[in-house]
Design a protein around this motif. Structure first.
Motif, PDB file in Angstrom:
ATOM      1  N   GLY A 100       0.759  -4.168   5.925  1.00 21.66           N
ATOM      2  CA  GLY A 100       0.428  -3.329   7.073  1.00 21.66           C
ATOM      3  C   GLY A 100       1.621  -2.786   7.847  1.00 21.66           C
ATOM      4  O   GLY A 100       1.465  -1.959   8.729  1.00 21.66           O
ATOM      5  N   GLU A 101       2.846  -3.244   7.500  1.00 24.83           N
ATOM      6  CA  GLU A 101       4.040  -2.767   8.220  1.00 24.83           C
ATOM      7  C   GLU A 101       4.660  -1.588   7.459  1.00 24.83           C
ATOM      8  O   GLU A 101       4.853  -1.661   6.242  1.00 24.83           O
ATOM      9  N   ARG A 102       4.939  -0.506   8.172  1.00 23.19           N
ATOM     10  CA  ARG A 102       5.600   0.638   7.528  1.00 23.19           C
ATOM     11  C   ARG A 102       7.016   0.235   7.124  1.00 23.19           C
ATOM     12  O   ARG A 102       7.763  -0.298   7.934  1.00 23.19           O
TER      13      ARG A 102
ATOM     14  N   ASN B 130       0.847  -1.181   0.000  1.00 20.41           N
ATOM     15  CA  ASN B 130       0.000   0.000   0.000  1.00 20.41           C
ATOM     16  C   ASN B 130       0.892   1.244   0.000  1.00 20.41           C
ATOM     17  O   ASN B 130       1.550   1.539   0.988  1.00 20.41           O
TER      18      ASN B 130
ATOM     19  N   GLU C  36       3.397   0.717   3.013  1.00 20.41           N
ATOM     20  CA  GLU C  36       3.164  -0.415   3.912  1.00 20.41           C
ATOM     21  C   GLU C  36       3.213  -1.722   3.139  1.00 20.41           C
ATOM     22  O   GLU C  36       2.648  -1.822   2.054  1.00 20.41           O
TER      23      GLU C  36
ATOM     24  N   SER D 260       3.275   7.339   3.128  1.00 15.00           N
ATOM     25  CA  SER D 260       3.742   6.113   3.767  1.00 15.00           C
ATOM     26  C   SER D 260       3.711   4.953   2.776  1.00 15.00           C
ATOM     27  O   SER D 260       2.993   4.991   1.774  1.00 15.00           O
TER      28      SER D 260
END
Ligand code: ATP
Length: 247
Positions: free
Chosen positions: A72-74, A7, A69, A67
């Motif tokens: 879901g992890e940056r 993302n 991801e 951002s």
């Protein structure tokens, strides 16, 4: 709907502290899909891929807003090798094989982050050769003496040696004859179907990319100007006029 594998959310990228190249790019890549990032020269495709795989630093570039991801992890602050460990590898534009190494030595350099032992690496090598029989034939040849198509295949094969979940492929068609481009894209389709490898590919060859991708984003001057299912984009009048060379 499941969350996307990747993302990218409103990123800005600046080179050398002053040159604003990406002006708020957002895109999503679903697990198991092939997504094409399209656009002309200098639109920002390579920069977007570099931002994802964390290759900007060497180019004096940085993500200054937004951002990125992965599941879901940056990931904006991770190193390139940390990205490889998470299953994201980039095949750079211009192929970048080590000219003085053989095809097989080049492929083996792609396994440097693997921690699962020699037998597992050897099994991946055989798998790469099964997808690219041409590389097997040329395994002992120095990369410098192989064709452009073989070097592109070698660059992709090397990326596969890391056992990736997602491959970022920068302009795989560049400088290759149409028939070889087709061959490379067929292998991408095969890998996606059989290995469930996810692809984000940057391409100027819109026609070819939209034949093989599920979804496409069109980048112009650092902004996404259009996105949609590949089949829809191929039928879109603006895409036809500006990107497919059909009036
Ligand atoms: P191409 O197909 O030509 O590679 P692209 O869509 O991939 O085009 P980028 O390579 O991302 O575009 O380049 C976008 C803009 O960023 C261009 O104006 C380019 O000159 C600039 N740029 C790219 N790399 C750097 C860098 N290392 N330093 C400064 N500017 C850069």
């Amino acid at each position: 709907m499941t969350a996307p594998l990747l993302n990218v959310n409103g990123i800005e990228v600046i080179y050398n502290h002053v040159i604003l190249v990406l002006k708020g790019v957002s895109l999503q890549v679903r697990e198991g899909s092939v997504v094409a990032l399209l656009g002309g020269n200098g639109a920002g495709k390579t920069t977007t891929l570099r931002a994802v795989s964390n290759l900007l630093e060497g180019e004096r570039g940085e993500v200054t807003k937004g951002s990125i991801e992965l599941r879901g992890e940056r990931i904006e602050k991770l190193s390139t090798s940390a990205m490889v460990e998470r299953g994201v590898v980039q095949v750079m534009e211009g192929r970048h094989c080590f000219a003085h190494l053989t095809i097989e030595e080049n492929l083996m350099t792609g396994a440097y982050t693997r921690k699962d032992g020699r037998a597992a690496v050897a099994a991946t090598l055989e798998k790469v050769y099964a997808y690219f029989p041409r590389l097997k034939t040329r395994r002992a040849s120095q990369a410098a003496y192989t064709s452009g198509g073989e070097q592109q295949m070698c660059a992709i094969g090397r990326a596969l040696m890391a056992n990736p979940k997602m491959v970022l492929l920068d302009e795989p068609s560049m400088g290759l004859a149409p028939q070889i481009v087709e061959e490379v894209f067929e292998i991408v389709r095969d890998l996606n179907a059989k290995e469930k490898t996810t692809f984000l590919l940057a391409e100027q060859n819109t026609n070819m990319a939209l034949r093989y991708a599920d979804y496409g984003y069109i980048l112009e001057n650092g902004r996404i100007v259009m996105d949609g299912a590949a089949a829809e984009l191929r039928e879109n009048e603006d895409v036809k006029e500006f990107y497919l060379g059909v009036g």
